[in-house]
Design an enzyme around this catalytic site. Structure first.
Site, PDB file in Angstrom:
ATOM      1  N   LYS A 159     -24.506  16.422  17.261  1.00 33.25           N
ATOM      2  CA  LYS A 159     -23.160  16.630  16.395  1.00 33.25           C
ATOM      3  C   LYS A 159     -22.283  15.728  16.555  1.00 33.25           C
ATOM      4  O   LYS A 159     -22.035  14.805  17.809  1.00 33.25           O
ATOM      5  CB  LYS A 159     -22.376  17.913  17.061  1.00 33.25           C
TER       6      LYS A 159
ATOM      7  N   SER B 152     -17.849  24.895  12.882  1.00 35.29           N
ATOM      8  CA  SER B 152     -17.852  23.501  12.428  1.00 35.29           C
ATOM      9  C   SER B 152     -19.191  22.986  12.871  1.00 35.29           C
ATOM     10  O   SER B 152     -19.243  21.753  12.055  1.00 35.29           O
ATOM     11  CB  SER B 152     -16.775  22.724  13.308  1.00 35.29           C
TER      12      SER B 152
ATOM     13  N   SER C  16     -18.158  28.137  16.619  1.00 31.76           N
ATOM     14  CA  SER C  16     -18.546  26.988  15.838  1.00 31.76           C
ATOM     15  C   SER C  16     -20.165  26.715  16.226  1.00 31.76           C
ATOM     16  O   SER C  16     -20.563  25.923  15.378  1.00 31.76           O
ATOM     17  CB  SER C  16     -17.752  25.945  16.228  1.00 31.76           C
TER      18      SER C  16
END
Length: 495
Positions: free
Chosen positions: A78, A159, A183
């Site tokens: 990420k 996210s 998330s």
């Protein structure tokens, strides 16, 4: 098909020399080349030569018998984790050209375990969002499609939507995520994969770009529950550079999967039976309860009375911490800079150009609740309620071993839906936020498809630092559900 393997399967195949780490890495680079234009799951893909060099080094360690637990396994990272020498953007214009000179602890741990990094995955800007539509580099598209509706693009959740889409589509065997209010778990549910939020403090936050420091926690996003345990073993550990890092030994988490769950007590929180909960979510929840009963678990009703305040409390505390953390992006020390005649002008111009609308919204909310005259009324009161939420979980775990709930109140929705209604968008986190507020571990497991052919997930919540029981229950659900579905957009399609 190398892009359809689990971490556990790939690790066994590499050890048996059925294929090489180079072949495994190349298959995933090829998949990224075919699919990333459509899905936009990666912001930055590492140079092929660098990826293959890492894979070759892993092959050498397998040949020498010195391979680590993640050796040769290609994963996505990420783009919130700082990676030395590799652009790290947090999906924001503010950091569009930022190249760290250091490695985050989590990614350093993974590299030390032999993982092969493929690239940096897309996310909502500074991890603020539930749909991965707030990225400065464009939205990520869910590889799943509604049955009979190939034209409508769906969100992958947020996210960590880039990570979940990459894993689901066969563009990585696994990926790192971060979870502040859901998330990791919510995008995992939307994309039909496994997502684990460890106990707060289990993984170091050092070198991870901060959103809300008392909530942010790194975790794995994988294709199986055992994979989540395996990857967490590599990610976790004490870090003296992070004052919130827990100095506890790291168990062999993956060995918890497959253990008998007979006699374990599973709590069903009454407050999670929210009014208006879709029938398909209720039916899947009841099916999960039935599976665990059949596995020998005792199911009991419990109450978490302050759950109804969880979302409201979260959207006071998280923006407050966000407004403080993001104050550092001022155009002076690093990141984007917009020149102006005065210092105040530099601040204003830089932040106006560098931050997207959702980030600005949350900074404004956070600044408001921390301001003189409102601090006691909002922020201080929210912290007191947070303590009550944490106490609810502690009280429940005196009588049960885990809790079972839905992960999200719906399946993935279309890009563009809910965008004009921020409250509805925030409600996507209604089932995940309380566990984040309490700091307890929680796991999302895919257990079936809805009538539109989209994945649904169930959430297992456990005691502080008891990821092993969470993984055991998650493994039992996984075995009972037998979820083997793959999305219509997949690296192996047509292969």
């Amino acid at each position: 098909m190398l892009t359809g393997l689990t971490l556990t399967e790939a690790r066994a195949g590499l050890a048996a020399r059925k294929f090489s780490a180079r072949e495994l890495a190349q298959a995933h680079l090829d998949a990224i080349g075919r699919l990333n234009t459509t899905l936009n799951a990666y912001i930055t893909v590492l140079p092929e030569a660098d990826v293959l060099a890492s894979a070759d080094a892993a092959d050498a360690r397998y040949a020498a018998g010195t391979a680590g637990i993640m050796d040769g396994l290609p994963i996505g990272v990420k783009d919130l984790f700082c990676t030395k020498g590799v652009r790290t953007t947090a999906a924001s214009k503010m950091l569009a050209d930022f190249v760290p000179s250091y490695e985050s602890t989590v990614t350093a741990n993974l590299l030390n375990a032999g993982a092969v990094f493929l690239g940096k995955t897309n996310l909502d800007e500074f991890a603020m969002g539930s749909a991965n539509i707030n990225s400065a580099f464009g939205p990520t598209t869910n590889p799943w499609k509604r049955t009979g509706d190939e034209a409508t693009a769906l969100v992958p959740g947020g996210s960590s939507g880039g990570s979940s889409a990459a894993v689901a589509a066969g563009m990585a065997l696994a990926a790192t995520g971060t979870d502040t209010g859901g998330s990791i778990r919510q995008p995992a549910a939307y994309c039909g994969i496994v997502g684990l939020k460890p106990t707060y403090g289990r993984c170091s936050r050092w070198g991870t770009i901060a959103f809300a420091s008392s909530l942010d926690q790194a975790g794995p996003m994988t294709r199986s529950v055992a994979d989540a345990g395996l990857m967490l073993e590599a990610m976790a550990g004490f870090d003296a550079r992070d004052s919130t890092s827990s100095n506890r030994p790291v168990p062999e988490f993956h060995k918890a999967v497959g253990k008998s769950v007979k006699g374990l007590r599973v709590g069903i929180p009454a407050e999670y039976r929210a009014p208006g909960l879709p029938a398909e979510i209720v039916a899947m929840w009841e099916q999960g309860i039935a599976w665990l009963k059949a596995a020998g678990c005792e199911v009991v009703d419990v109450s978490l009375p302050h759950t109804r305040y969880g979302l409201t409390t979260y959207y006071i505390i998280a923006p407050a911490e966000c407004s403080s953390n993001l104050a550092r992006y001022d155009g002076v020390r690093f990141g984007l800079r917009k020149d102006a005649p005065s210092l105040d002008g530099v601040y204003e111009a830089t932040r106006a150009a560098g931050f997207g609308q959702e980030v600005r919204n949350r900074i404004l909310m956070g600044t408001y609740v921390l301001s003189a005259g409102y601090y006691d009324a909002y922020y201080l009161k929210a912290q007191k309620v947070r303590t009550l939420i944490k106490r609810d979980f502690e009280n429940a775990f005196e009588n049960v071993d885990v809790l079972l709930t839905p992960t999200a109140p719906s399946a993935a929705f279309a890009q563009g839906e809910n965008m004009d209604d921020p409250v509805q968008m925030y409600l996507n986190d209604i089932f995940t936020v309380p566990a984040s507020m309490a700091g307890v571990p929680a796991l999302s497991v895919p257990v079936g498809l809805n009538d539109a052919g989209l994945p649904l997930g169930l959430q297992v919540i456990g005691r502080h630092f008891d990821e092993e029981t969470v993984l055991s229950i998650g493994g039992a659900l996984e075995a009972a559900a037998g979820f083997t579905h793959t999305p219509s957009i997949h690296a192996g399609a047509g292969a």
